[in-house]
Write a protein that holds these residues in place. Structure first.
Motif, mmCIF file in Angstrom:
data_model
loop_
_atom_site.group_PDB
_atom_site.id
_atom_site.type_symbol
_atom_site.label_atom_id
_atom_site.label_comp_id
_atom_site.label_asym_id
_atom_site.label_seq_id
_atom_site.Cartn_x
_atom_site.Cartn_y
_atom_site.Cartn_z
ATOM 1 N N VAL A 1 22.347 -13.280 -29.814
ATOM 2 C CA VAL A 1 22.161 -14.445 -30.659
ATOM 3 C C VAL A 1 22.560 -15.613 -29.932
ATOM 4 N N PHE A 2 21.857 -15.945 -28.844
ATOM 5 C CA PHE A 2 22.165 -17.230 -27.855
ATOM 6 C C PHE A 2 23.683 -17.121 -27.031
ATOM 7 N N PHE A 3 24.654 -17.137 -27.674
ATOM 8 C CA PHE A 3 26.094 -17.456 -27.325
ATOM 9 C C PHE A 3 26.784 -16.224 -26.930
ATOM 10 N N ALA A 4 27.642 -16.218 -25.904
ATOM 11 C CA ALA A 4 28.440 -15.424 -25.342
ATOM 12 C C ALA A 4 29.940 -15.898 -24.713
ATOM 13 N N PRO A 5 30.843 -15.000 -24.613
ATOM 14 C CA PRO A 5 32.024 -15.675 -24.018
ATOM 15 C C PRO A 5 31.736 -16.195 -22.600
ATOM 16 N N LEU A 6 32.481 -17.269 -22.521
ATOM 17 C CA LEU A 6 32.437 -17.997 -21.274
ATOM 18 C C LEU A 6 33.208 -17.154 -19.909
ATOM 19 N N VAL A 7 34.289 -16.416 -20.502
ATOM 20 C CA VAL A 7 35.062 -15.578 -19.769
ATOM 21 C C VAL A 7 34.569 -14.241 -19.704
ATOM 22 N N GLN A 8 34.218 -13.626 -18.623
ATOM 23 C CA GLN A 8 33.322 -12.499 -18.556
ATOM 24 C C GLN A 8 34.297 -11.199 -17.988
ATOM 25 N N SER A 9 34.517 -10.023 -18.664
ATOM 26 C CA SER A 9 35.294 -8.835 -18.269
ATOM 27 C C SER A 9 34.316 -7.856 -17.814
ATOM 28 N N CYS A 10 32.844 -7.970 -18.057
ATOM 29 C CA CYS A 10 31.875 -7.196 -17.867
ATOM 30 C C CYS A 10 30.547 -7.923 -17.806
ATOM 31 N N PRO A 11 29.376 -7.464 -17.242
ATOM 32 C CA PRO A 11 28.344 -7.969 -16.867
ATOM 33 C C PRO A 11 27.867 -8.196 -18.500
ATOM 34 N N GLN A 12 27.152 -9.441 -18.610
ATOM 35 C CA GLN A 12 26.628 -9.868 -19.901
ATOM 36 C C GLN A 12 25.089 -9.965 -20.096
ATOM 37 N N VAL A 13 24.574 -9.601 -21.082
ATOM 38 C CA VAL A 13 22.997 -9.579 -21.431
ATOM 39 C C VAL A 13 23.033 -10.541 -22.719
ATOM 40 N N ILE A 14 22.268 -11.478 -22.508
ATOM 41 C CA ILE A 14 21.844 -12.565 -23.787
ATOM 42 C C ILE A 14 20.450 -12.611 -23.947
ATOM 43 N N THR A 15 20.450 -12.612 -25.391
ATOM 44 C CA THR A 15 19.060 -12.849 -25.624
ATOM 45 C C THR A 15 18.770 -14.317 -26.294
ATOM 46 N N VAL A 16 17.903 -15.051 -25.620
ATOM 47 C CA VAL A 16 17.392 -16.214 -26.223
ATOM 48 C C VAL A 16 15.987 -16.333 -26.754
ATOM 49 N N HIS A 17 15.995 -16.473 -28.033
ATOM 50 C CA HIS A 17 14.644 -16.310 -28.667
ATOM 51 C C HIS A 17 13.794 -17.336 -28.426
ATOM 52 N N ASP A 18 14.114 -18.726 -28.264
ATOM 53 C CA ASP A 18 13.491 -19.942 -28.013
ATOM 54 C C ASP A 18 14.387 -21.103 -27.446
ATOM 55 N N MET A 19 13.843 -22.070 -26.964
ATOM 56 C CA MET A 19 14.395 -23.255 -26.797
ATOM 57 C C MET A 19 14.267 -24.280 -27.696
ATOM 58 N N TYR A 20 14.264 -24.028 -28.908
ATOM 59 C CA TYR A 20 14.043 -24.931 -29.858
ATOM 60 C C TYR A 20 15.017 -26.006 -29.823
ATOM 61 N N TYR A 21 16.279 -25.737 -29.564
ATOM 62 C CA TYR A 21 17.511 -26.675 -29.741
ATOM 63 C C TYR A 21 17.640 -27.498 -28.432
ATOM 64 N N PHE A 22 16.729 -27.181 -27.593
ATOM 65 C CA PHE A 22 16.768 -27.973 -26.345
ATOM 66 C C PHE A 22 15.424 -29.020 -26.595
ATOM 67 N N ARG A 23 14.316 -28.460 -27.019
ATOM 68 C CA ARG A 23 13.087 -29.347 -27.034
ATOM 69 C C ARG A 23 13.307 -30.219 -28.144
ATOM 70 N N TYR A 24 14.112 -29.982 -29.329
ATOM 71 C CA TYR A 24 14.164 -30.779 -30.504
ATOM 72 C C TYR A 24 15.622 -31.168 -30.629
ATOM 73 N N ALA A 25 16.333 -31.263 -29.473
ATOM 74 C CA ALA A 25 17.870 -31.957 -29.642
ATOM 75 C C ALA A 25 18.194 -32.914 -30.620
ATOM 76 N N ASP A 26 17.049 -33.828 -30.774
ATOM 77 C CA ASP A 26 17.500 -35.067 -31.547
ATOM 78 C C ASP A 26 17.474 -34.708 -32.898
ATOM 79 N N ARG A 27 16.918 -33.501 -33.511
ATOM 80 C CA ARG A 27 17.402 -32.880 -34.578
ATOM 81 C C ARG A 27 18.647 -32.423 -35.228
ATOM 82 N N LEU A 28 19.415 -32.404 -33.885
ATOM 83 C CA LEU A 28 20.648 -31.724 -34.157
ATOM 84 C C LEU A 28 21.691 -32.753 -34.356
ATOM 85 N N THR A 29 22.959 -32.212 -34.932
ATOM 86 C CA THR A 29 23.969 -33.116 -34.856
ATOM 87 C C THR A 29 24.514 -33.136 -33.388
ATOM 88 N N LEU A 30 25.535 -34.207 -33.401
ATOM 89 C CA LEU A 30 26.076 -34.176 -32.050
ATOM 90 C C LEU A 30 26.836 -33.079 -31.753
#
Length: 391
Positions: free
Chosen positions: A97-126
């Motif tokens: 679900v997009f987010f993972a710890p910034l501090v890593q103790s092991c390799p991380q795999v992250i699923t990013v479903h889409d870039m909606y929140y980047f494409r339409y950032a103006d629709r998000l709160t600050l």
């Protein structure tokens, strides 16, 4: 191999990434029956459901969490979770679900479903804009592997974050085996009882959800034309929670919009529905309409196909990639095109039969086994990359 997975999103009212996570762990559990090479720790906050009965290799781990606040989500992700991963000596961690710890103790795999929140950032709160632009970008750039669910999203991720496409692996979502044709009369009876409508009532279904990008206002405008100009006898079923979304959008006004267009009594807002109810709705409907403006995958499109119902849907973002030649496409920005395609999808018997046949074949390509095998291979590669070279 010990794998940690963040399963907080697997809630009773899950949508999108939560459904993906639920299907992921179920697919892995089915695939690994009788195998002992993998052990899974399922980290959650006490609200997750469906974690029982997966098998002895799947152990739920509850971490403390104060519900309802973004600060508590950050505490879970950036303090409690990384500490738990280190204590458990997890070999690889997967965030579906997009987010993972910034501090890593092991390799991380992250699923990013889409870039909606980047494409339409103006629709998000600050606050949300800052979180997505900082934490998510960092996670993507520092993950061992980024999994995404379509070639469309892969190109988007690479373009917007600067990561190499070689780091991004497309692994399509799967359709659960329970999504299949049911006897229409039985589905209509079940739907009639749940929605308090006559069993013979003809139905259109839009299972897209109600957020801004799902394009519901244009669908309502198209449906009003279908009712008032073409005398369509159908009711329109809209699934999804009717509430403030947490972004800069409020879909509670959709009921008022339907009423203002003279179709208030012809549109049924179901709220969240469980899986069995959704399958009955698919099977009871004459046509599924998916008017979304932006998708990373478009799971309801292939769910509908798996249930043997014709689909008319958008011709943009990931939908053509996922739907192939098994659906009737329209321009989601054109109300007139939407009206035309709905009329064709209802009135052309030969086209409907062709769409059903192609849809069933198309949906069969998105199997849980293929999803599980490819994700397990990512885990193996992550651990192999971490292991020191033999001397």
């Amino acid at each position: 191999m010990r794998v940690g997975i963040d399963v907080r999103s697997v809630r009773a009212d899950a949508s999108g990434p939560g459904i993906y996570t639920y299907r992921l762990i179920r697919a892995l559990a089915r695939r690994l029956q009788g195998e002992s090479d993998f052990d899974f720790l399922l980290f959650h906050n006490g609200r997750a459901v469906g974690l029982d009965g997966l098998g002895p290799n799947f152990v739920p781990v509850r971490l403390w969490h104060a519900p309802g606040r973004r600060i508590s989500e950050l505490l879970f992700e950036q303090v409690l979770l990384p500490a738990a991963l280190a204590r458990a000596r997890v070999d690889v961690f997967h965030s579906p679900v997009f987010f993972a710890p910034l501090v890593q103790s092991c390799p991380q795999v992250i699923t990013v479903h889409d870039m909606y929140y980047f494409r339409y950032a103006d629709r998000l709160t600050l606050q949300r804009r800052l979180i997505y632009n900082s934490i998510l970008t960092y996670n993507i750039r520092h993950a061992f592997c980024v999994i995404t669910v379509s070639e469309f999203s892969k190109r988007d991720i690479a373009a917007m974050t600067g990561v190499s496409e070689s780091k991004i692996q497309v692994i399509y979502n799967c359709v659960e085996p329970c999504y299949q044709p049911r006897p229409k009369a039985a589905a209509q009876q079940a739907t009639s009882k749940r929605l308090n409508i006559p069993a013979e009532q003809r139905l259109l279904l839009c299972p897209a959800g109600l957020s801004w990008r799902k394009n519901i206002p244009r669908l309502l405008a198209a449906f009003a034309i279908l009712k008032h100009r073409h005398g369509l006898p159908h009711k329109l079923i809209l699934t999804g929670k009717l509430e403030h979304s947490g972004n800069l959008e409020d879909n509670r006004q959709l009921k008022e919009l339907a009423t203002s267009q003279g179709i208030g009594n012809e549109v049924i807002f179901t709220g969240h529905v469980d899986e069995n109810t959704l399958i009955d709705l698919y099977n009871a409907a004459e046509l599924v309409i998916y008017p979304s403006l932006f998708e990373g995958f478009g799971l309801p499109v292939i769910e509908a196909m798996a249930c043997g119902v014709p689909v008319v849907a958008s011709n943009c973002s990931s939908v053509p990639e996922i739907g192939g030649d098994a659906y009737l496409a329209f321009d989601p920005n054109s109300i007139d095109d939407m009206v035309e395609k709905v009329l064709r999808g209802l009135g052309d018997a030969e086209l409907r039969a062709r769409l059903v046949e192609r849809g069933l074949r198309r949906a069969a390509k998105f199997s849980w086994r293929a999803m599980a095998d490819r994700i397990l291979e990512v885990y193996r590669r992550a651990v192999a990359q971490r292991a020191p070279a033999a001397t």
